[in-house]
Design an enzyme around this catalytic site. Structure first.
Site, PDB file in Angstrom:
ATOM      1  CE  LYS A   1     -39.680 -33.108 -48.672  1.00  0.00           C
ATOM      2  NZ  LYS A   1     -39.178 -34.186 -47.853  1.00  0.00           N
TER       3      LYS A   1
ATOM      4  NE  ARG B   1     -31.006 -36.708 -45.194  1.00  0.00           N
ATOM      5  CZ  ARG B   1     -30.731 -37.674 -46.076  1.00  0.00           C
ATOM      6  NH1 ARG B   1     -29.701 -38.474 -45.900  1.00  0.00           N
ATOM      7  NH2 ARG B   1     -31.494 -37.842 -47.130  1.00  0.00           N
TER       8      ARG B   1
ATOM      9  NE  ARG C   1     -32.866 -39.921 -52.083  1.00  0.00           N
ATOM     10  CZ  ARG C   1     -33.457 -39.064 -51.258  1.00  0.00           C
ATOM     11  NH1 ARG C   1     -34.689 -38.646 -51.494  1.00  0.00           N
ATOM     12  NH2 ARG C   1     -32.826 -38.636 -50.191  1.00  0.00           N
TER      13      ARG C   1
ATOM     14  NE  ARG D   1     -29.493 -36.583 -51.325  1.00  0.00           N
ATOM     15  CZ  ARG D   1     -30.589 -36.009 -50.838  1.00  0.00           C
ATOM     16  NH1 ARG D   1     -31.619 -35.785 -51.630  1.00  0.00           N
ATOM     17  NH2 ARG D   1     -30.672 -35.683 -49.574  1.00  0.00           N
TER      18      ARG D   1
ATOM     19  NE  ARG E   1     -35.285 -29.727 -44.801  1.00  0.00           N
ATOM     20  CZ  ARG E   1     -34.815 -30.812 -45.374  1.00  0.00           C
ATOM     21  NH1 ARG E   1     -34.294 -31.767 -44.665  1.00  0.00           N
ATOM     22  NH2 ARG E   1     -34.833 -30.932 -46.673  1.00  0.00           N
TER      23      ARG E   1
HETATM   24  P1  ADP Z   1     -33.639 -34.825 -47.470  1.00  0.00           P
HETATM   25  O1  ADP Z   1     -35.060 -34.323 -47.416  1.00  0.00           O
HETATM   26  O2  ADP Z   1     -33.534 -36.229 -47.960  1.00  0.00           O
HETATM   27  O3  ADP Z   1     -32.860 -34.578 -46.195  1.00  0.00           O
HETATM   28  P2  ADP Z   1     -32.871 -32.498 -49.079  1.00  0.00           P
HETATM   29  O4  ADP Z   1     -32.301 -32.562 -50.430  1.00  0.00           O
HETATM   30  O5  ADP Z   1     -34.186 -31.822 -48.895  1.00  0.00           O
HETATM   31  O6  ADP Z   1     -32.893 -34.007 -48.589  1.00  0.00           O
HETATM   32  O7  ADP Z   1     -31.817 -31.778 -48.089  1.00  0.00           O
HETATM   33  C1  ADP Z   1     -30.488 -32.208 -47.994  1.00  0.00           C
HETATM   34  C2  ADP Z   1     -29.773 -31.495 -46.834  1.00  0.00           C
HETATM   35  O8  ADP Z   1     -29.763 -30.067 -47.059  1.00  0.00           O
HETATM   36  C3  ADP Z   1     -30.412 -31.639 -45.462  1.00  0.00           C
HETATM   37  O9  ADP Z   1     -30.043 -32.849 -44.820  1.00  0.00           O
HETATM   38  C4  ADP Z   1     -29.853 -30.405 -44.748  1.00  0.00           C
HETATM   39  O10 ADP Z   1     -28.502 -30.581 -44.369  1.00  0.00           O
HETATM   40  C5  ADP Z   1     -29.892 -29.347 -45.831  1.00  0.00           C
HETATM   41  N1  ADP Z   1     -31.174 -28.594 -45.850  1.00  0.00           N
HETATM   42  C6  ADP Z   1     -32.094 -28.571 -46.848  1.00  0.00           C
HETATM   43  N2  ADP Z   1     -33.141 -27.795 -46.528  1.00  0.00           N
HETATM   44  C7  ADP Z   1     -32.896 -27.304 -45.292  1.00  0.00           C
HETATM   45  C8  ADP Z   1     -33.610 -26.454 -44.397  1.00  0.00           C
HETATM   46  N3  ADP Z   1     -34.808 -25.931 -44.723  1.00  0.00           N
HETATM   47  N4  ADP Z   1     -33.044 -26.165 -43.187  1.00  0.00           N
HETATM   48  C9  ADP Z   1     -31.852 -26.657 -42.848  1.00  0.00           C
HETATM   49  N5  ADP Z   1     -31.115 -27.471 -43.622  1.00  0.00           N
HETATM   50  C10 ADP Z   1     -31.626 -27.808 -44.843  1.00  0.00           C
END
Ligand code: ADP
Length: 223
Positions: free
Chosen positions: A17, A173, A130, A162, A93
């Site tokens: 994404k 996750r 990654r 990360r 999400r």
């Molecule tokens: P990934 O998709 O690999 O989990 P992201 O960079 O999108 O990575 O998100 C990293 C973290 O940020 C998530 O694991 C969560 O803790 C938080 N996060 C991001 N977007 C949301 C969301 N829409 N709702 C709740 N937590 C979020």
């Protein structure tokens, strides 16, 4: 004139994404709004909010819906996204977030929600390889590193793994994705917004597929 677009990208962690959203944002000339990037920049600023967010992120937990909705509502209210549109990456999400987003965008609804499909075994492989630039968020992999000594090709920042890309946090996750985010596929299908796109193959090919999927759902920019 390039049309604007209001788009959401769904897809498992590691589906690509982030990489694809950067390309789509450039193509459609709209901002790429990644909630993960927004949170990571709060963490690096060291604010109280950033410290709290880091606890959730490092364990792979979701932040509370109200916090995320507030953050996204503020961002969507700015001029750039309210005029030309946006590409949302990492939000919504949960069904609660999707309901809130429908209210926020009631006057200018989404054009499409893309589900970027990549199977779970493939994403686990990808995430463990990654690496990401600490400063600008550009993604790399141990198979395709930056040109010089883990220094970002894009901005010169340090390229690292990360903190939440440990095997344990990745599995957690993915569990949360299955439980909270996958139901959004049916939710958006029901609202005739969902378009599924195969995320396997060369990144350039995936970009072409995505652009094809979005074209036809775009609209001219007015005003
Ligand atoms: P990934 O998709 O690999 O989990 P992201 O960079 O999108 O990575 O998100 C990293 C973290 O940020 C998530 O694991 C969560 O803790 C938080 N996060 C991001 N977007 C949301 C969301 N829409 N709702 C709740 N937590 C979020």
């Amino acid at each position: 004139m390039i049309p604007g677009v209001r788009l959401v990208l769904l897809g498992r962690q590691g589906a690509g994404k982030g990489t694809q959203c950067v390309r789509l944002a450039r193509h459609f000339v709209v901002p790429h709004l990644s909630t993960g990037d927004m949170l990571r920049s709060a963490v690096s600023e060291g604010t109280d909010f950033g410290r709290k967010a880091k606890e959730y992120m490092d364990s792979g937990d979701l932040l509370p819906d109200d916090v995320m909705v507030g953050m996204v509502a503020e961002r969507l209210g700015r001029d750039d996204s309210s005029r030309r549109g946006f590409i949302l990456d990492g939000f919504p999400r949960t069904v609660g977030q999707a309901e809130a987003l429908a209210e926020i965008t009631v006057e200018k609804p989404l054009d499409a929600v893309i589900d970027l499909e990549v199977p779970e075994d493939v994403v686990i492989q990808r995430i463990s390889k990654r690496r990401v630039c600490k400063d600008c968020g550009t993604n790399y992999s141990v198979d395709t590193p930056p040109r010089y000594d883990w220094t970002c090709d894009n901005c010169g920042g340090e390229v690292v793994q990360r903190d939440d890309d440990t095997e344990e946090a990745i599995r957690h996750r993915l569990d949360l994705y299955r439980e909270h985010t996958e139901p959004l596929i049916a939710w958006y299908e029901h609202r005739l917004l969902l378009v599924a796109v195969d995320g396997l193959g060369h990144p350039d090919e995936v970009t072409r597929r995505l652009i094809r999927a979005v074209d036809g759902r775009t609209r001219p920019v007015v005003g």
